[in-house]
Write a protein that holds these residues in place. Sequence first.
Motif, PDB file in Angstrom:
ATOM      1  N   LEU A 166       6.962 -15.866   0.665  1.00 25.07           N
ATOM      2  CA  LEU A 166       5.659 -15.230   0.852  1.00 25.07           C
ATOM      3  C   LEU A 166       4.887 -15.145  -0.460  1.00 25.07           C
ATOM      4  N   VAL A 167       3.689 -15.690  -0.444  1.00 26.75           N
ATOM      5  CA  VAL A 167       2.707 -15.482  -1.501  1.00 26.75           C
ATOM      6  C   VAL A 167       1.624 -14.607  -0.885  1.00 26.75           C
ATOM      7  N   VAL A 168       1.220 -13.554  -1.570  1.00 28.84           N
ATOM      8  CA  VAL A 168       0.252 -12.621  -0.993  1.00 28.84           C
ATOM      9  C   VAL A 168      -1.047 -12.642  -1.789  1.00 28.84           C
ATOM     10  N   SER A 169      -2.138 -12.862  -1.086  1.00 34.02           N
ATOM     11  CA  SER A 169      -3.468 -12.770  -1.674  1.00 34.02           C
ATOM     12  C   SER A 169      -4.204 -11.629  -0.990  1.00 34.02           C
ATOM     13  N   GLY A 170      -5.153 -11.043  -1.678  1.00 35.61           N
ATOM     14  CA  GLY A 170      -5.933  -9.968  -1.075  1.00 35.61           C
ATOM     15  C   GLY A 170      -7.235  -9.780  -1.810  1.00 35.61           C
ATOM     16  N   HIS A 171      -8.235  -9.329  -1.072  1.00 35.61           N
ATOM     17  CA  HIS A 171      -9.563  -9.139  -1.647  1.00 35.61           C
ATOM     18  C   HIS A 171      -9.913  -7.664  -1.693  1.00 35.61           C
ATOM     19  N   SER A 172     -10.365  -7.187  -2.838  1.00 32.49           N
ATOM     20  CA  SER A 172     -10.817  -5.810  -3.012  1.00 32.49           C
ATOM     21  C   SER A 172      -9.702  -4.821  -2.652  1.00 32.49           C
ATOM     22  N   ALA A 173      -9.885  -4.018  -1.592  1.00 30.31           N
ATOM     23  CA  ALA A 173      -8.809  -3.137  -1.161  1.00 30.31           C
ATOM     24  C   ALA A 173      -7.573  -3.944  -0.798  1.00 30.31           C
ATOM     25  N   GLY A 174      -7.775  -5.162  -0.300  1.00 32.80           N
ATOM     26  CA  GLY A 174      -6.645  -6.035  -0.004  1.00 32.80           C
ATOM     27  C   GLY A 174      -5.920  -6.468  -1.256  1.00 32.80           C
ATOM     28  N   GLY A 175      -6.644  -6.613  -2.361  1.00 38.85           N
ATOM     29  CA  GLY A 175      -6.003  -6.917  -3.630  1.00 38.85           C
ATOM     30  C   GLY A 175      -5.139  -5.768  -4.100  1.00 38.85           C
ATOM     31  N   HIS A 176      -5.610  -4.552  -3.858  1.00 38.73           N
ATOM     32  CA  HIS A 176      -4.815  -3.362  -4.154  1.00 38.73           C
ATOM     33  C   HIS A 176      -3.519  -3.383  -3.351  1.00 38.73           C
ATOM     34  N   LEU A 177      -3.629  -3.646  -2.054  1.00 34.82           N
ATOM     35  CA  LEU A 177      -2.458  -3.655  -1.187  1.00 34.82           C
ATOM     36  C   LEU A 177      -1.491  -4.783  -1.560  1.00 34.82           C
ATOM     37  N   ALA A 178      -2.036  -5.937  -1.931  1.00 32.76           N
ATOM     38  CA  ALA A 178      -1.184  -7.055  -2.338  1.00 32.76           C
ATOM     39  C   ALA A 178      -0.367  -6.703  -3.572  1.00 32.76           C
ATOM     40  N   SER A 179      -1.002  -6.080  -4.553  1.00 26.86           N
ATOM     41  CA  SER A 179      -0.274  -5.711  -5.770  1.00 26.86           C
ATOM     42  C   SER A 179       0.753  -4.623  -5.485  1.00 26.86           C
ATOM     43  N   CYS A 180       0.463  -3.743  -4.522  1.00 28.46           N
ATOM     44  CA  CYS A 180       1.453  -2.743  -4.119  1.00 28.46           C
ATOM     45  C   CYS A 180       2.697  -3.419  -3.548  1.00 28.46           C
ATOM     46  N   LEU A 181       2.501  -4.491  -2.779  1.00 29.82           N
ATOM     47  CA  LEU A 181       3.632  -5.204  -2.198  1.00 29.82           C
ATOM     48  C   LEU A 181       4.475  -5.884  -3.265  1.00 29.82           C
ATOM     49  N   LEU A 182       3.828  -6.452  -4.276  1.00 26.44           N
ATOM     50  CA  LEU A 182       4.581  -7.095  -5.353  1.00 26.44           C
ATOM     51  C   LEU A 182       5.431  -6.084  -6.105  1.00 26.44           C
ATOM     52  N   ALA A 183       4.922  -4.862  -6.247  1.00 29.81           N
ATOM     53  CA  ALA A 183       5.624  -3.832  -7.005  1.00 29.81           C
ATOM     54  C   ALA A 183       6.575  -3.003  -6.138  1.00 29.81           C
ATOM     55  N   THR A 184       6.743  -3.368  -4.881  1.00 28.31           N
ATOM     56  CA  THR A 184       7.624  -2.621  -3.975  1.00 28.31           C
ATOM     57  C   THR A 184       9.091  -2.976  -4.221  1.00 28.31           C
ATOM     58  N   ASP A 185       9.947  -1.976  -4.184  1.00 30.53           N
ATOM     59  CA  ASP A 185      11.393  -2.176  -4.270  1.00 30.53           C
ATOM     60  C   ASP A 185      11.896  -2.460  -2.852  1.00 30.53           C
ATOM     61  N   TRP A 186      11.928  -3.727  -2.479  1.00 29.81           N
ATOM     62  CA  TRP A 186      12.244  -4.095  -1.105  1.00 29.81           C
ATOM     63  C   TRP A 186      13.664  -3.752  -0.685  1.00 29.81           C
ATOM     64  N   PRO A 187      14.679  -3.989  -1.513  1.00 30.50           N
ATOM     65  CA  PRO A 187      16.038  -3.606  -1.099  1.00 30.50           C
ATOM     66  C   PRO A 187      16.193  -2.110  -0.853  1.00 30.50           C
ATOM     67  N   ALA A 188      15.384  -1.287  -1.543  1.00 32.73           N
ATOM     68  CA  ALA A 188      15.448   0.156  -1.318  1.00 32.73           C
ATOM     69  C   ALA A 188      14.920   0.518   0.060  1.00 32.73           C
ATOM     70  N   LEU A 189      13.977  -0.288   0.571  1.00 35.24           N
ATOM     71  CA  LEU A 189      13.435  -0.056   1.912  1.00 35.24           C
ATOM     72  C   LEU A 189      14.330  -0.649   2.987  1.00 35.24           C
ATOM     73  N   ASP A 190      14.917  -1.790   2.679  1.00 31.76           N
ATOM     74  CA  ASP A 190      15.759  -2.501   3.644  1.00 31.76           C
ATOM     75  C   ASP A 190      16.751  -3.343   2.847  1.00 31.76           C
ATOM     76  N   ALA A 191      18.019  -2.983   2.916  1.00 28.65           N
ATOM     77  CA  ALA A 191      19.037  -3.669   2.124  1.00 28.65           C
ATOM     78  C   ALA A 191      19.133  -5.147   2.454  1.00 28.65           C
TER      79      ALA A 191
END
Length: 272
Positions: free
Chosen positions: A129-154
């Motif tokens: 997955l590559v995530v792009s986002g515009h404006s508020a979507g750019g905010h959400l995209a960067s949040c996804l990159l900085a998410t600790d995914w294994p902590a949410l789902d091993a």
Amino acid sequence: MSEPIDFEVEYNNRARVPEHPGLIAGWAKDAAAYRETHAPRVIAYGPGARHTVDVFAADRGGPMVVFIHGGYWQALDGSFFSHMARGLNAHGISVAIPTYDLCPAVTVDQIIQEMRAATRELARLGEKLVVSGHSAGGHLASCLLATDWPALDAALPADLISAVYSISGLFDLVPLVGTSTNTPLHLDAASARAASPLFWQAPGHGSLDAVVGEDESAEYFRQSKTAIERWGAAGLATRFGVVPGANHFTAIAPMADPDTPMVQRLLQLAAR
């Protein structure tokens, strides 16, 4: 220093969608036309499966680009942006466009959680997955990159998101607190900072491209440049760019054209 007055004028001018009826009507027309010839696969996500992601599948398997729309959390949905898949689809890259709830019905933090849920569902497809986002979507995209995914789902890898391409994105929501734009967002200083990826631990994987329209306000430039500098200093691969002659809305136009530098860069990110 941020520039809240400058930002409020820019932000509010772009937030009031009815002030741009021609542009919005054009988006809707182009999106509807693209959906007629490229019917998306609709994937449900979240509690009760009441949210959806439109997947515009390419002819072959491979990496997928997720595009998260803007609308300042208050307007529009993914269906207005179906034509954003056109540029990448032409090169054989699938594009997923999620829809999410909007403020003031939900909080910004809830929207972040919704985008995480959508991403977990897309992960089931087994594509990078590559995530792009515009404006508020750019905010959400960067949040996804900085998410600790294994902590949410091993079962999820830490590098679930291989790259983010932010178009006029927001990384710091604190400047919004003192503006009228915050009325439906209901952010205070603490919640705005907590929802700002600029203040999160920098991602330990992937990369961040942050581009800004040439004709946008200084605050958009500040936010993207600051994110590039901070996350770059922490070791993340980063890249800043400018979309020539573009304002906040038209900055996303190149994504619909197969021959633009924006699409070519997304192809590079997807090929890694």
